[in-house]
Design a protein around this motif. Sequence first.
Motif, short mmCIF file in Angstrom:
data_model
loop_
_atom_site.label_atom_id
_atom_site.label_comp_id
_atom_site.label_asym_id
_atom_site.label_seq_id
_atom_site.Cartn_x
_atom_site.Cartn_y
_atom_site.Cartn_z
N VAL A 77 -2.53 4.22 -2.51
CA VAL A 77 -1.48 5.25 -2.43
C VAL A 77 -0.14 4.74 -1.91
O VAL A 77 0.89 5.35 -2.17
N THR A 78 -0.15 3.64 -1.17
CA THR A 78 1.14 3.14 -0.67
C THR A 78 1.79 2.15 -1.63
O THR A 78 2.86 1.64 -1.35
N ASP A 79 1.15 1.90 -2.74
CA ASP A 79 1.74 1.07 -3.79
C ASP A 79 2.83 1.90 -4.48
O ASP A 79 2.56 2.99 -4.99
N PRO A 80 4.09 1.41 -4.48
CA PRO A 80 5.17 2.23 -5.07
C PRO A 80 4.99 2.52 -6.56
O PRO A 80 5.63 3.42 -7.10
N PHE A 81 4.12 1.75 -7.21
CA PHE A 81 3.94 1.98 -8.65
C PHE A 81 2.69 2.79 -8.94
O PHE A 81 2.17 2.79 -10.04
N ILE A 82 2.22 3.50 -7.90
CA ILE A 82 1.08 4.40 -8.07
C ILE A 82 1.55 5.82 -7.74
O ILE A 82 2.18 6.06 -6.71
N THR A 83 1.25 6.75 -8.62
CA THR A 83 1.57 8.15 -8.37
C THR A 83 0.60 9.04 -9.12
O THR A 83 0.01 8.61 -10.12
N SER A 84 0.44 10.28 -8.64
CA SER A 84 -0.46 11.20 -9.35
C SER A 84 0.29 11.94 -10.45
O SER A 84 -0.29 12.63 -11.25
N ARG A 85 1.63 11.75 -10.47
CA ARG A 85 2.42 12.47 -11.46
C ARG A 85 2.22 11.91 -12.85
O ARG A 85 1.96 10.72 -13.02
N GLN A 86 2.40 12.77 -13.83
CA GLN A 86 2.27 12.33 -15.22
C GLN A 86 3.65 11.95 -15.79
O GLN A 86 3.74 11.26 -16.79
N THR A 87 4.70 12.42 -15.13
CA THR A 87 6.03 12.28 -15.73
C THR A 87 6.60 10.87 -15.65
O THR A 87 7.36 10.45 -16.49
N ARG A 88 6.29 10.15 -14.58
CA ARG A 88 6.76 8.76 -14.50
C ARG A 88 5.85 7.98 -13.56
O ARG A 88 4.96 8.55 -12.95
N GLU A 89 6.10 6.67 -13.45
CA GLU A 89 5.07 5.84 -12.83
C GLU A 89 5.45 5.29 -11.46
O GLU A 89 4.91 4.27 -11.04
N VAL A 90 6.38 5.92 -10.79
CA VAL A 90 6.68 5.46 -9.43
C VAL A 90 6.47 6.60 -8.43
O VAL A 90 6.66 7.77 -8.75
N GLY A 91 6.06 6.24 -7.23
CA GLY A 91 5.88 7.21 -6.15
C GLY A 91 6.28 6.52 -4.86
O GLY A 91 5.56 5.67 -4.34
N LEU A 92 7.47 6.83 -4.36
CA LEU A 92 8.03 6.00 -3.29
C LEU A 92 7.81 6.53 -1.89
O LEU A 92 7.93 5.78 -0.93
N GLY A 93 7.47 7.81 -1.74
CA GLY A 93 7.44 8.43 -0.42
C GLY A 93 6.59 7.69 0.59
O GLY A 93 7.07 7.28 1.65
N LEU A 94 5.31 7.50 0.27
CA LEU A 94 4.41 6.86 1.24
C LEU A 94 4.76 5.39 1.44
O LEU A 94 4.65 4.86 2.55
N SER A 95 5.20 4.71 0.37
CA SER A 95 5.52 3.28 0.53
C SER A 95 6.74 3.09 1.42
O SER A 95 6.81 2.13 2.21
N LEU A 96 7.71 4.02 1.33
CA LEU A 96 8.90 3.91 2.19
C LEU A 96 8.52 4.15 3.66
O LEU A 96 9.02 3.48 4.56
N LEU A 97 7.62 5.11 3.90
CA LEU A 97 7.20 5.40 5.28
C LEU A 97 6.41 4.21 5.85
O LEU A 97 6.59 3.83 7.01
N LYS A 98 5.55 3.62 5.02
CA LYS A 98 4.76 2.45 5.45
C LYS A 98 5.70 1.31 5.85
O LYS A 98 5.55 0.69 6.90
N GLU A 99 6.70 1.09 5.03
CA GLU A 99 7.68 0.02 5.28
C GLU A 99 8.42 0.30 6.60
O GLU A 99 8.61 -0.59 7.42
N ALA A 100 8.82 1.58 6.79
CA ALA A 100 9.56 1.95 8.01
C ALA A 100 8.70 1.74 9.26
O ALA A 100 9.20 1.31 10.30
#
Lengths: 191, 120
Positions: A55-78
């Motif tokens: 889930v913290t991989d920025p190129f993993i998301t549950s959305r169908q519309t596109r293939e990036v999911g940045l929220g958790l990866s940005l928090l992990k990085e922070a």
Amino acid sequence: MRDLSMHVLDIVQNSLAAGSTEVEIRIHEHLPEDLLVLEVKDNGRGIPKEMLPRVTDPFITSRQTREVGLGLSLLKEAAERCSGGLEVYSEEGRGTTVVASFRHDHFDRAPLGDMGETLGVLIAANPDRDFLYEHRVDDRTYLLDTRQMRQILGSVGLEDPTVLDFVRRDIEMGLKKIGAASFPKILEVLK
Amino acid sequence: MNIEELKKIREKVQKEMNLRSGEKPIKVVVGMGTCGIAAGARPVMAAIKEHLAQQQAENVSVVQSGCAGFCEQEPLVDVFRPGEKKVTYGKVSPDKARRIVAEHVIGGKPVSEFIFAQEP
């Protein structure tokens, strides 16, 4: 993300998208241990087991519309850039808990930001969901709970603009009262 | 949480509620994806709510949406007025949001210089 309150707003969007009816946000400042822990817990549909490790991989998301999911990866990085880390616990059908830890006084620890505006906007835009915000500084606690607010407000909806104003002011004053720290101490000293 | 102040709010708002109609035919949508939040959607939404309250515009609902795929244009704000085509504003700041509320949401005239896209 500029500060922790923006990360909170972002992570809670995942909870809302997962159909949660209740979201609990907890920030605990353990000053003797130099630790700040941020927790977002929801009762949404949860994350499938096979997806959880990624889930913290920025190129993993549950959305169908596109293939990036940045929220958790940005928090992990922070969290990781200030000697902390991120953990995600989830059970399908029961909900998800995201826990981010930070070294409280690390130079790179993001400031707290405007939690009043974050909660105000969340409540105003989602008056049908419930939010709990607990902020602890050692043994001092501030608590805001929309379930309690509903009981008191009766027929007045949580989306009413006076409620948004109340939430912002109440959180600002409440956090001041318990001595919540916005910036890491080292930056306060340098100021 | 200040319970006493909440009780006062209930009394004050309940009195005013009798004068309001329940219908909210106009809708404003603020993009609240990661991109929108990072670009400043939160103060934009707060400004919209506050300005609507100041103008006593009771017939408008303000809601949030996820990422629309035009991240470079965030914060994005959609305005839906009954019988009219959707207008999407891009790179909205709190100041721009106040103008959009006054001139378009309440006044009915889109603010052309802030428009990113318009329904054909």
